[in-house]
Design a protein around this motif. Structure first.
Motif, mmCIF file in Angstrom:
data_model
loop_
_atom_site.group_PDB
_atom_site.id
_atom_site.type_symbol
_atom_site.label_atom_id
_atom_site.label_comp_id
_atom_site.label_asym_id
_atom_site.label_seq_id
_atom_site.Cartn_x
_atom_site.Cartn_y
_atom_site.Cartn_z
ATOM 1 N N VAL A 1 16.413 -12.647 -40.624
ATOM 2 C CA VAL A 1 15.025 -12.241 -40.390
ATOM 3 C C VAL A 1 14.856 -11.807 -38.932
ATOM 4 C CG1 VAL A 1 12.620 -13.042 -40.311
ATOM 5 C CG2 VAL A 1 14.073 -13.645 -42.264
ATOM 6 N N GLU A 2 15.447 -12.571 -38.007
ATOM 7 C CA GLU A 2 15.325 -12.224 -36.585
ATOM 8 C C GLU A 2 15.913 -10.845 -36.303
ATOM 9 O OE1 GLU A 2 13.439 -15.714 -35.351
ATOM 10 O OE2 GLU A 2 13.766 -13.867 -34.301
ATOM 11 N N GLU A 3 17.108 -10.621 -36.834
ATOM 12 C CA GLU A 3 17.795 -9.346 -36.546
ATOM 13 C C GLU A 3 17.040 -8.163 -37.150
ATOM 14 O OE1 GLU A 3 21.231 -8.328 -35.612
ATOM 15 O OE2 GLU A 3 22.322 -10.243 -35.492
ATOM 16 N N ILE A 4 16.600 -8.329 -38.374
ATOM 17 C CA ILE A 4 15.919 -7.197 -39.032
ATOM 18 C C ILE A 4 14.535 -6.993 -38.422
ATOM 19 C CG2 ILE A 4 15.139 -6.235 -41.256
ATOM 20 C CD1 ILE A 4 18.259 -6.444 -40.814
ATOM 21 N N ASN A 5 13.869 -8.077 -38.094
ATOM 22 C CA ASN A 5 12.570 -7.943 -37.426
ATOM 23 C C ASN A 5 12.724 -7.187 -36.112
ATOM 24 O OD1 ASN A 5 9.753 -8.543 -36.695
ATOM 25 N ND2 ASN A 5 10.667 -9.936 -35.219
ATOM 26 N N SER A 6 13.690 -7.603 -35.283
ATOM 27 C CA SER A 6 13.872 -6.914 -33.995
ATOM 28 C C SER A 6 14.195 -5.443 -34.226
ATOM 29 C CB SER A 6 15.033 -7.528 -33.208
ATOM 30 O OG SER A 6 14.760 -8.861 -32.958
ATOM 31 N N PHE A 7 15.061 -5.195 -35.210
ATOM 32 C CA PHE A 7 15.452 -3.809 -35.469
ATOM 33 C C PHE A 7 14.230 -2.974 -35.868
ATOM 34 C CE2 PHE A 7 16.886 -0.395 -38.268
ATOM 35 C CZ PHE A 7 17.766 0.249 -37.427
ATOM 36 N N ILE A 8 13.431 -3.500 -36.781
ATOM 37 C CA ILE A 8 12.268 -2.734 -37.266
ATOM 38 C C ILE A 8 11.252 -2.541 -36.149
ATOM 39 C CG2 ILE A 8 10.267 -2.847 -38.819
ATOM 40 C CD1 ILE A 8 12.169 -4.084 -40.931
ATOM 41 N N THR A 9 10.967 -3.600 -35.408
ATOM 42 C CA THR A 9 9.931 -3.460 -34.367
ATOM 43 C C THR A 9 10.427 -2.531 -33.255
ATOM 44 O OG1 THR A 9 10.653 -5.519 -33.321
ATOM 45 C CG2 THR A 9 8.803 -5.669 -34.815
ATOM 46 N N GLU A 10 11.714 -2.640 -32.905
ATOM 47 C CA GLU A 10 12.220 -1.778 -31.829
ATOM 48 C C GLU A 10 12.325 -0.317 -32.275
ATOM 49 O OE1 GLU A 10 15.819 -3.762 -30.579
ATOM 50 O OE2 GLU A 10 14.617 -5.502 -29.938
ATOM 51 N N THR B 1 11.568 -18.695 -37.806
ATOM 52 C CA THR B 1 11.621 -17.281 -37.440
ATOM 53 C C THR B 1 10.564 -16.962 -36.388
ATOM 54 O OG1 THR B 1 10.191 -16.818 -39.292
ATOM 55 C CG2 THR B 1 12.538 -16.574 -39.677
ATOM 56 N N ASN B 2 10.738 -15.794 -35.785
ATOM 57 C CA ASN B 2 9.814 -15.263 -34.782
ATOM 58 C C ASN B 2 8.372 -15.270 -35.318
ATOM 59 O OD1 ASN B 2 8.357 -13.296 -33.243
ATOM 60 N ND2 ASN B 2 10.317 -12.525 -32.489
ATOM 61 N N LYS B 3 7.456 -15.755 -34.516
ATOM 62 C CA LYS B 3 6.076 -15.912 -35.000
ATOM 63 C C LYS B 3 5.319 -14.587 -35.116
ATOM 64 C CE LYS B 3 5.602 -20.765 -34.132
ATOM 65 N NZ LYS B 3 6.884 -21.155 -33.546
ATOM 66 N N SER B 4 5.932 -13.510 -34.666
ATOM 67 C CA SER B 4 5.286 -12.209 -34.904
ATOM 68 C C SER B 4 5.520 -11.753 -36.355
ATOM 69 C CB SER B 4 5.827 -11.155 -33.934
ATOM 70 O OG SER B 4 7.154 -10.802 -34.288
ATOM 71 N N VAL B 5 6.394 -12.444 -37.075
ATOM 72 C CA VAL B 5 6.643 -12.123 -38.487
ATOM 73 C C VAL B 5 5.613 -12.881 -39.329
ATOM 74 C CG1 VAL B 5 8.335 -12.231 -40.364
ATOM 75 C CG2 VAL B 5 9.119 -11.921 -38.000
HETATM 76 C C1 NAG Z 1 9.671 -11.796 -31.527
HETATM 77 O O1 NAG Z 1 9.611 -10.470 -32.032
HETATM 78 C C2 NAG Z 1 8.976 -9.565 -31.156
HETATM 79 C C3 NAG Z 1 8.894 -8.261 -31.887
HETATM 80 O O2 NAG Z 1 10.173 -7.868 -32.324
HETATM 81 C C4 NAG Z 1 9.730 -9.466 -29.847
HETATM 82 O O3 NAG Z 1 9.045 -8.635 -28.972
HETATM 83 C C5 NAG Z 1 9.873 -10.845 -29.238
HETATM 84 O O4 NAG Z 1 10.713 -10.769 -28.115
HETATM 85 C C6 NAG Z 1 10.477 -11.815 -30.228
HETATM 86 N N1 NAG Z 1 10.444 -13.163 -29.676
HETATM 87 C C7 NAG Z 1 11.514 -13.931 -29.623
HETATM 88 C C8 NAG Z 1 11.303 -15.288 -29.037
HETATM 89 O O5 NAG Z 1 12.602 -13.566 -30.041
#
Ligand code: NAG
Ligand code: NAG
Ligand code: NAG
Ligand code: NAG
Ligand code: NAG
Ligand code: NAG
Ligand code: NAG
Ligand code: NAG
Ligand code: NAG
Ligand code: NAG
Length: 729
Positions: free
Chosen positions: A350-359, A379-383
């Motif tokens: 979830v972390e990897e795919i979330n970062s990939f999608i948001t970036e 998981t990251n609370k932005s999800v």
């Molecule tokens: C959580 O996700 C956001 C968006 O991808 C990212 O900006 C942020 O650095 C992430 N936080 C952590 C603690 O990984």
């Protein structure tokens, strides 16, 4: 929330009578006696200061301008009321106009007290109507309020006064499992129109899935063949082989069209691509990245897995016009691998795919609630988390109290197509009107996760509750239901649900009456497959005595649905043979109907007798002699066939959710058998539309003497518009 309910009670007793007749309910204050005649309205006037303004705060990235919303509204009025109200751009409200403008965007608050761009006010006076929105989207919902009241009142009279209205929650709508059942893109578009009439704003489309992988019974080869689908079709070589169902897919053009058509009515398509569970379609493409034993789960540690999922997202992210996308992440549980291990892998995924999608796209992501933080799912609370199963996690204690935003899709509001041990087939009105344990079975709202235990629910004004989505799943795959059965499974409950998702105060007592007044008039769709008709006979051809003139054959019903024919006719009837066909101006008739025809096959040739947009009636197929109905690729056969060389008087009957053929010896029912390849075989009903577009056109050879279609719906009381008389009235 509670003060809103209190106000409604006060206003119900206002001196000047009734407010507006709408779903969701609107708190309208009547300020003056008398009324404005809706039919005196002459135009839609768009405030020139805001004609090109769009809402930037909603969930779509392709928001329409105020003027575009006005044009859709004008088309709706023409469609359901038959009034021509042209759109003009002007400086200020004019006599007999519906003036659309924008106001103070901080004035309309959601349940948590935050400004929402979906709020609006409506003000009626003797000289016209003004709808003022926090944004053009707010104005759009205001036009739904006005349109609903106009169709729900026989004399189209508007009370004089005002209302200020805003949704309690920002995400309101439905989810459809298009992974385990294909739906034509036009169906999804019509669903958006139906939802929009009741102010739902989100259609979550679950784009990939597979039938239940019963690993107790299925070996590896079986799992590799099990039904699975990925519904987006791209020619990008990076995903070549992922989608093996080209003709049951959405191309980029189609998906763009859907998103734009839905956005035009304030509805955002929220796409979901499911992994690392329910991911058999990906494993069948790249078997090396699957986990052993249950290959519907991906091996996240395999070096190719995360790159593969990133490739999929990289390919399809540019297609999506929503601010949020859904990466699935549901039910990653394995028969032998321990949950602690899986939770850790899952979290990394979830972390990897979330970062990939948001970036890559700037979008935010959503997951289904599977591993709670206490199980290692940190998981990251932005999800944001879409809660569904109380046994997977407790939405209040596991997620909200740990700082996650939660979208409520609690399984008490689940629907499973056609049959299921635990789940119903229709939205549950008892739950919608009585889910709240805090106030003696008060109505549902999106902060209610548990209908028995107050401690598991959030207060309605909690800012972490995003809203509510009711999900419909196709556990039994593509042949369990027809396309339109998905609509019927929502149809009756959807308006009531939308009231609760918005924060309305509709009661169960009010519902039946308002539903009957509003349901037939939702513009932009014809999911009921109604056909305008002057009487109960919609269509009638007498091929034996009627004459074919210049290729045209007369419809004697009075509706003028004349047919074109390239077949010959004799005094026996129309002679259907390969290479010719009869074509009508109609496609399909929804329940309830009777389609009578007299038929004499003259050879054993198998092929279509009648074909329409939603279905077809066949005289056998390549492997079976049976009379069968098709819906999509699925055939539903009777244990019966029309005798060759003899006349049969037949009636195809759509009665409620069932479909029958009657040849004078009692009704034979078309049914489907549900099953998971050997497991859970259940015979059950199938509701199929009458096919009307083409007679013949294939290999079938025979004579058809006559054809008559009647509408079997109970009409409304004398003098009122019957549902099917709508458009001609
Ligand atoms: C959580 O996700 C956001 C968006 O991808 C990212 O900006 C942020 O650095 C992430 N936080 C952590 C603690 O990984
Ligand atoms: C807009 O509404 C907010 C909230 O009601 C209020 O505080 C503010 O003064 C209003 N602004 C204007 C320009 O009226
Ligand atoms: C819309 O978003 C903008 C920018 O984030 C914000 O300033 C504004 O208050 C929002 N308006 C509403 C009605 O939510
Ligand atoms: C789609 O393709 C499959 C196999 O290529 C075929 O069996 C099926 O009939 C097609 N379906 C439609 C709706 O054309
Ligand atoms: C997942 O793949 C890796 C790399 O190929 C392999 O070492 C590991 O054993 C696999 N995991 C499972 C549970 O099979
Ligand atoms: C109600 O929910 C709370 C919080 O989850 C829990 O501690 C309590 O045991 C539940 N009560 C009952 C009767 O289940
Ligand atoms: C013909 O119909 C039968 C009965 O529904 C079905 O089992 C069979 O698969 C069909 N064959 C073809 C080629 O469509
Ligand atoms: C079909 O009908 C025949 C004759 O009535 C009967 O013998 C047969 O068992 C039936 N088959 C099925 C599958 O119902
Ligand atoms: C539907 O498909 C299932 C397999 O998923 C099969 O068992 C069943 O017989 C099919 N039903 C019909 C009516 O073809
Ligand atoms: C359609 O037919 C079903 C079954 O016969 C019946 O229960 C239902 O009331 C009918 N619907 C209408 C609108 O007449």
């Amino acid at each position: 929330m509670h003060s809103v309910v209190f106000l409604t009670l006060l206003q119900a007793t206002t001196a000047f009578g009734q407010g507006l007749r709408t779903i969701p309910t609107v708190d309208f204050t009547v300020e003056l006696p008398g009324s404005l005649r809706g039919s005196s309205l002459s135009k839609i006037l768009v405030d020139s200061k805001f004609a090109e303004t769009t809402d930037e705060n909603g969930s779509t990235l392709i928001p329409p301008t105020l003027e575009e919303f006005a044009a859709t509204f004008s088309g709706d009025i023409a469609e359901v009321l038959g009034w021509d109200l042209p759109v003009e751009v002007g400086e200020s409200a004019g006599e007999a106009a519906i003036f659309l403008t924008l106001g103070n965007s901080s004035e309309y608050l959601d349940a948590a007290g935050r400004p929402t761009s979906e709020g609006y006010s409506i003000e009626t006076s003797n000289s016209g109507v003004t709808i003022t929105g926090a944004s053009p989207l707010g104005v759009w919902w205001g036009t739904r309020t006005l349109l609903q009241h106009l169709v729900a009142t026989e004399d189209h009279a508007l009370p004089l006064g005002r209302a200020s209205d805003a949704p309690g929650w920002g995400t309101r709508g439905l989810m459809l499992d298009v992974g385990r059942h294909y739906y034509p893109i036009e169906f999804l578009e019509e669903m958006c129109a139906y939802m929009s009439f009741y102010k739902q704003n989100t259609f979550h489309v679950h784009l990939s899935d597979n039938l239940w992988n019963n690993v107790r019974l299925y070996d590896y080869e079986h799992q590799m063949q099990l039904y699975s689908a990925f519904r987006l079709w791209s020619d990008d070589p990076g995903v070549a082989g992922l989608n093996k169902r080209h003709n049951e897919s959405y191309t980029r053009d189609q998906f763009d069209w859907l998103q734009a058509r839905c956005a035009a009515r304030g509805v955002t398509i929220l796409p979901e691509i499911e992994a690392p569970g329910h991911a058999l379609v990906i494993s069948q493409w790249k078997p090396e990245i699957a986990l052993p034993t249950d290959i519907s789960l991906l091996n996240i540690s395999h070096p190719e897995t995360i790159p593969t999922i990133k490739t999929i997202w990289k390919t399809f992210l540019p297609w999506f016009h929503s601010k949020v996308v859904h990466m699935g992440a549901d039910e990653y549980r394995h028969p032998t691998l321990p949950d602690e291990f899986l939770a850790e892998e899952y979290t990394r995924f979830v972390e990897e795919i979330n970062s990939f999608i948001t970036e890559t796209s700037g979008k935010t992501t959503r997951i289904w609630g599977t591993f709670a933080p206490r199980e290692g799912g940190t998981t990251n609370k932005s999800v944001s988390v879409q809660h569904w199963a109380p046994w997977e996690a407790n939405p209040m204690w596991d997620f909200i109290n740990n700082g996650y935003d939660v979208l409520n899709s609690g399984d008490r509001m689940y629907i499973v197509g056609k049959w299921s041990e635990p789940y119903p087939q229709e939205l549950n009105l008892d739950f919608i009107f009585g889910a709240d344990p805090s106030n003696g079975r008060g109505p549902f709202n999106p902060a209610i996760f548990d209908q028995n235990n107050v401690s598991n629910n959030a207060p309605p004004n909690h800012p972490s509750v995003l809203g509510h989505i009711a999900a419909q799943w196709n556990d039994f795959g593509p042949n369990a239901t027809t396309v339109l059965e998905a609509y019927y499974q929502w149809k009756g409950g959807l308006p009531a649900l939308s009231d609760k998702q918005w924060g309305g105060s509709l009661t169960r007592q009010e519902y039946a009456g308002l539903y009957a007044e509003l349901q037939p008039y939702a513009p932009g769709q014809n999911l009921d497959r109604r056909i305008p008709s002057k009487g109960s006979t919609i269509l009638e051809y007498d091929f034996a005595t009627g004459r074919l003139c210049g290729g045209t054959f007369e419809d004697t019903s009075g509706n003028g649905y004349h047919a074109k024919s390239s077949c010959a006719n004799s005094n026996e009837g129309m002679i259907i043979e390969p290479g010719c066909q009869v074509t009508t101006p109609l496609e399909s008739k929804g329940r309830n109907y009777t389609l009578e025809f007299t038929i004499k096959p003259v050879s054993n040739n198998k092929g279509p007798i009648l074909t329409g947009k939603d279905s077809a009636l066949w005289f056998g197929n390549g492997t079976s002699d049976a009379v069968m109905l098709f819906s999509g690729d699925s055939a539903y056969a009777l244990n019966y066939t029309f005798p060759v060389g003899e006349w049969t008087e037949a009636s195809l009957i759509g009665a409620g959710r069932q479909t029958f053929l009657d040849v004078g010896e009692g009704r034979m029912e078309f049914q489907t058998i549900l099953g998971w390849e050997g497991d859970k075989n259940v015979w059950t009903y199938i509701g199929i539309e009458a096919p009307l577009k083409t007679i013949g056109g294939g290999e079938f050879m025979g004579v058809i003497k006559g054809l008559r279609l009647t509408d079997d719906n109970q009409q409304k009381r004398n003098g009122e518009r019957g549902v099917d008389q709508l458009i001609l009235a």
